[in-house]
Design a protein around this motif. Structure first.
Motif, short mmCIF file in Angstrom:
data_model
loop_
_atom_site.label_atom_id
_atom_site.label_comp_id
_atom_site.label_asym_id
_atom_site.label_seq_id
_atom_site.Cartn_x
_atom_site.Cartn_y
_atom_site.Cartn_z
N GLN A 52 40.58 58.91 -66.93
CA GLN A 52 41.80 59.46 -67.52
C GLN A 52 42.66 60.14 -66.47
O GLN A 52 43.87 59.95 -66.42
CB GLN A 52 41.46 60.45 -68.64
CG GLN A 52 42.68 61.02 -69.34
CD GLN A 52 43.46 59.96 -70.10
OE1 GLN A 52 42.87 59.07 -70.70
NE2 GLN A 52 44.77 60.06 -70.10
N GLY A 53 42.03 60.93 -65.59
CA GLY A 53 42.77 61.58 -64.52
C GLY A 53 43.40 60.59 -63.57
O GLY A 53 44.54 60.75 -63.12
N TYR A 54 42.68 59.54 -63.26
CA TYR A 54 43.20 58.49 -62.39
C TYR A 54 44.35 57.76 -63.07
O TYR A 54 45.39 57.50 -62.45
CB TYR A 54 42.09 57.51 -62.00
CG TYR A 54 42.55 56.49 -61.01
CD1 TYR A 54 42.54 56.78 -59.65
CD2 TYR A 54 43.01 55.25 -61.42
CE1 TYR A 54 42.97 55.86 -58.73
CE2 TYR A 54 43.45 54.32 -60.49
CZ TYR A 54 43.43 54.63 -59.15
OH TYR A 54 43.87 53.72 -58.24
N ASP A 55 44.19 57.44 -64.33
CA ASP A 55 45.26 56.76 -65.07
C ASP A 55 46.53 57.61 -65.11
O ASP A 55 47.63 57.09 -65.02
CB ASP A 55 44.81 56.44 -66.50
CG ASP A 55 43.84 55.27 -66.56
OD1 ASP A 55 43.71 54.53 -65.56
OD2 ASP A 55 43.21 55.10 -67.62
N ASN A 56 46.36 58.93 -65.24
CA ASN A 56 47.52 59.82 -65.33
C ASN A 56 48.18 60.08 -63.98
O ASN A 56 49.38 60.20 -63.91
CB ASN A 56 47.12 61.16 -65.95
CG ASN A 56 46.79 61.02 -67.42
OD1 ASN A 56 47.20 60.06 -68.07
ND2 ASN A 56 46.03 61.96 -67.94
N GLY A 57 47.37 60.21 -62.92
CA GLY A 57 47.94 60.61 -61.64
C GLY A 57 47.66 59.70 -60.48
O GLY A 57 48.19 59.89 -59.39
N ASP A 86 33.04 57.26 -65.83
CA ASP A 86 33.24 58.63 -66.26
C ASP A 86 34.62 58.72 -66.93
O ASP A 86 35.64 58.63 -66.24
CB ASP A 86 33.18 59.55 -65.04
CG ASP A 86 33.45 61.00 -65.36
OD1 ASP A 86 33.94 61.32 -66.46
OD2 ASP A 86 33.19 61.84 -64.48
N TYR A 140 45.93 58.08 -57.26
CA TYR A 140 45.33 58.76 -56.11
C TYR A 140 46.36 59.51 -55.30
O TYR A 140 46.06 60.07 -54.27
CB TYR A 140 44.56 57.78 -55.23
CG TYR A 140 45.39 56.65 -54.67
CD1 TYR A 140 45.39 55.42 -55.30
CD2 TYR A 140 46.15 56.81 -53.53
CE1 TYR A 140 46.15 54.38 -54.80
CE2 TYR A 140 46.89 55.78 -53.03
CZ TYR A 140 46.90 54.56 -53.66
OH TYR A 140 47.63 53.54 -53.16
N ALA A 184 47.87 64.12 -54.94
CA ALA A 184 46.75 65.06 -54.78
C ALA A 184 45.63 64.47 -53.93
O ALA A 184 45.05 65.15 -53.10
CB ALA A 184 46.22 65.48 -56.14
N ARG A 185 45.29 63.22 -54.15
CA ARG A 185 44.17 62.62 -53.42
C ARG A 185 44.57 62.13 -52.02
O ARG A 185 43.72 61.87 -51.20
CB ARG A 185 43.56 61.51 -54.24
CG ARG A 185 42.86 62.04 -55.48
CD ARG A 185 42.22 60.93 -56.29
NE ARG A 185 41.57 61.44 -57.47
CZ ARG A 185 42.14 61.53 -58.66
NH1 ARG A 185 43.38 61.16 -58.84
NH2 ARG A 185 41.46 62.00 -59.69
N ALA A 221 36.49 61.10 -68.08
CA ALA A 221 37.40 62.14 -67.59
C ALA A 221 38.03 61.73 -66.26
O ALA A 221 39.23 61.93 -66.04
CB ALA A 221 36.65 63.46 -67.43
N PHE A 222 37.24 61.14 -65.36
CA PHE A 222 37.79 60.68 -64.09
C PHE A 222 38.79 59.56 -64.32
O PHE A 222 39.88 59.55 -63.73
CB PHE A 222 36.68 60.20 -63.15
CG PHE A 222 37.22 59.63 -61.88
CD1 PHE A 222 37.57 60.46 -60.84
CD2 PHE A 222 37.41 58.26 -61.74
CE1 PHE A 222 38.10 59.95 -59.66
CE2 PHE A 222 37.93 57.73 -60.57
CZ PHE A 222 38.27 58.57 -59.53
#
Length: 108
Positions: free
Chosen positions: A21-26, A16, A28, A31-32, A18-19
């Motif tokens: 990209q979000g993981y690459d940026n932030g 996915d 885990y 927030a996770r 979008a996922f």
């Protein structure tokens, strides 16, 4: 290379975006981390960690081991991020054990 093409590339193709990209940026954290810190699970779990994994590391799993009453946690020397290839017999034995425990739990 053949194992990479057979085992890794299909997952990359199905990812996915979008996922990822979000993981690459932030990553885990942080927030996770809140999700992981409240983790409870009473079924069989198996962490297979490569001692020489330079992508993920292994020590980050340790704080969660105590939250999982049915966990097997193995740190494999001589394995990096691809323990399934680098230490194949041991990896497969651990996964077989986990599958047997999970199956027995499901049947109980």
């Amino acid at each position: 290379w053949a194992r990479y093409q057979a085992d890794v590339e299909p997952g990359l193709a199905a990812a996915d975006p979008a996922f990822v990209q979000g993981y690459d940026n932030g990553g885990y954290a942080p927030a996770r981390l809140a999700q992981l810190e409240s983790l409870t699970f009473d079924r069989p779990v198996c962490f297979v960690l490569g001692r020489q994994d330079q992508c993920v590391g292994y020590a980050d799993a340790f704080p969660y081991v105590h939250r999982l009453p049915r966990v097997t946690c193995a740190v494999l020397d001589g394995a990096g991020h691809n323990a399934q290839w680098e230490r194949q017999p041991l990896f497969e034995a651990l996964v077989r054990d986990w599958l047997e425990r999970a199956r027995a739990t499901a049947e109980a």
